[in-house]
Write an enzyme that holds these catalytic residues in place. Sequence first.
Site: not given
Ligand code: NAD
Length: 272
Positions: A157, A170
């Site tokens: 991130s 986080y």
């Molecule tokens: P999201 O909530 O749609 O995806 C997160 C996924 O992780 C979900 O499918 C959830 O079921 C899974 N997850 C949670 N706990 C888990 C576990 N114990 N075992 C297996 N899977 C698990 O959100 P997203 O935005 O798609 O996030 C995906 C990644 O991207 C994350 O690591 C997040 O930190 C990172 N991220 C997202 C953003 C953003 O703006 N959306 C920005 C920076 C980083």
Amino acid sequence: MQKPNERLKNQTAIVTGSSTGIGAAVALALGRDGANVVVNYHSSEEEAQEVADQINKESLCGEAIIVQCDVSKEEEVQAMFKRTIEKFGTVDILVANSGLQKDAALHEMTLKDWQTVIDVNLTGQFLCAREAIREFMRRGMREDVSKALGKIIHMSSVHQVIPWAGHANYAASKGALKMLMESICQEYAPLKIRCNSIAPGAIKTDINKDAWETESALQELYKVIPYKRIGVPEDVGDTAAWLASDESDYINGTTLFVDGGMTCYPGFTTNG
Ligand code: NAD
């Protein structure tokens, strides 16, 4: 949007947390490029199956299956790799994407919320990377398939470098992930393992709904995005597919920021 192609043909990818959001877009992009894909999910089996069905429908040469696993649990991660190897023979690409937030002011943050975030966002990444490296080493080089022994992509991130008030657990997990990724690169690059991170900025998914749900929230968000648009999961999916391919073979130990310029500190445009 790229057309289906075969640049990841005969390679197998595990994408954690790929029933939703960024992970789903990554799984679809890897499938579009011809990889076999393990769509890992934690609890939403139906959504995972939809992602796998779409890959099976659209991919020219790849096949997708779904595998349930909590990435913070050692035995479950090992079982996911075992199932993948039984089905596809090996693993070539790991995209360790799973992550979550448990936000609170630090003085009100419970140990449980601190620990849950570290367990999933950091320990989960370690467990998956470790199993991937073990499998890459067991399998050995397949030069007809890829120039690398294996590829690991951590989903980090912008908060691996930008401090984030109210989200210290986080930000700490993503900051630590940077050093995990770079240490893995230093340790295993001589074996021809590539380990990189993608650091998304604001991408429109469920994790950050509050930041884009209303027009006023969106306008507020644009203040920290020089490019003045919110990212979409496909921005990250396409980056991951390229980073997993031999087209990026000399990229190792790097974080690719997919953030519309957020890490260029737009707050300093007129100040400082
Ligand atoms: P999201 O909530 O749609 O995806 C997160 C996924 O992780 C979900 O499918 C959830 O079921 C899974 N997850 C949670 N706990 C888990 C576990 N114990 N075992 C297996 N899977 C698990 O959100 P997203 O935005 O798609 O996030 C995906 C990644 O991207 C994350 O690591 C997040 O930190 C990172 N991220 C997202 C953003 C953003 O703006 N959306 C920005 C920076 C980083």
